[in-house]
Scaffold this motif. Structure first.
Motif, PDB file in Angstrom:
ATOM      1  N   LYS A  98       0.819  -1.211   0.000  1.00  0.00           N
ATOM      2  CA  LYS A  98       0.000   0.000   0.000  1.00  0.00           C
ATOM      3  C   LYS A  98       0.858   1.270   0.000  1.00  0.00           C
ATOM      4  O   LYS A  98       0.542   2.230  -0.695  1.00  0.00           O
ATOM      5  N   SER A 136       0.573  -3.070  -6.273  1.00  0.00           N
ATOM      6  CA  SER A 136      -0.369  -4.126  -5.922  1.00  0.00           C
ATOM      7  C   SER A 136       0.358  -5.175  -5.084  1.00  0.00           C
ATOM      8  O   SER A 136       1.590  -5.267  -5.106  1.00  0.00           O
ATOM      9  N   LYS A 137      -0.420  -5.958  -4.362  1.00  0.00           N
ATOM     10  CA  LYS A 137       0.214  -7.026  -3.593  1.00  0.00           C
ATOM     11  C   LYS A 137       0.892  -8.009  -4.537  1.00  0.00           C
ATOM     12  O   LYS A 137       1.960  -8.532  -4.239  1.00  0.00           O
TER      13      LYS A 137
END
Length: 84
Positions: A36, A41-42
């Protein structure tokens, strides 16, 4: 070009992880929080660091590289030969 982008994204991730540890404590170091912070993105985070252990290892490697470069810089700037 992609290599440069991957390298700088990896560096941003490591900086974000270090900031979380420094500002909030290691207990707040989660993959979600790290992803974050720099706005990745993860999945993007997992591309560079497949798990938390590798993220922490990357942080240690980066810290070691920066420390070594800092010491080397001081050695090179030292005007006295003794002790170099």
């Amino acid at each position: 070009m992609t290599i440069h982008n991957n390298s700088s994204k990896k560096k941003m991730i490591l900086q974000a992880a270090s900031s979380i540890v420094r500002d909030q404590g290691v207990e707040h170091l989660t993959l979600e929080a790290v992803a974050k912070a720099p706005g990745v993105s993860k999945g993007g985070l997992l591309y560079h660091f497949p798990n938390k252990e590798q993220l922490v290892s990357g942080m240690v490697d980066e810290l070691t590289r920066n420390f070594t470069k800092d010491v080397q810089s001081h050695v090179e700037q030292d005007k006295q030969q003794a002790g170099k």
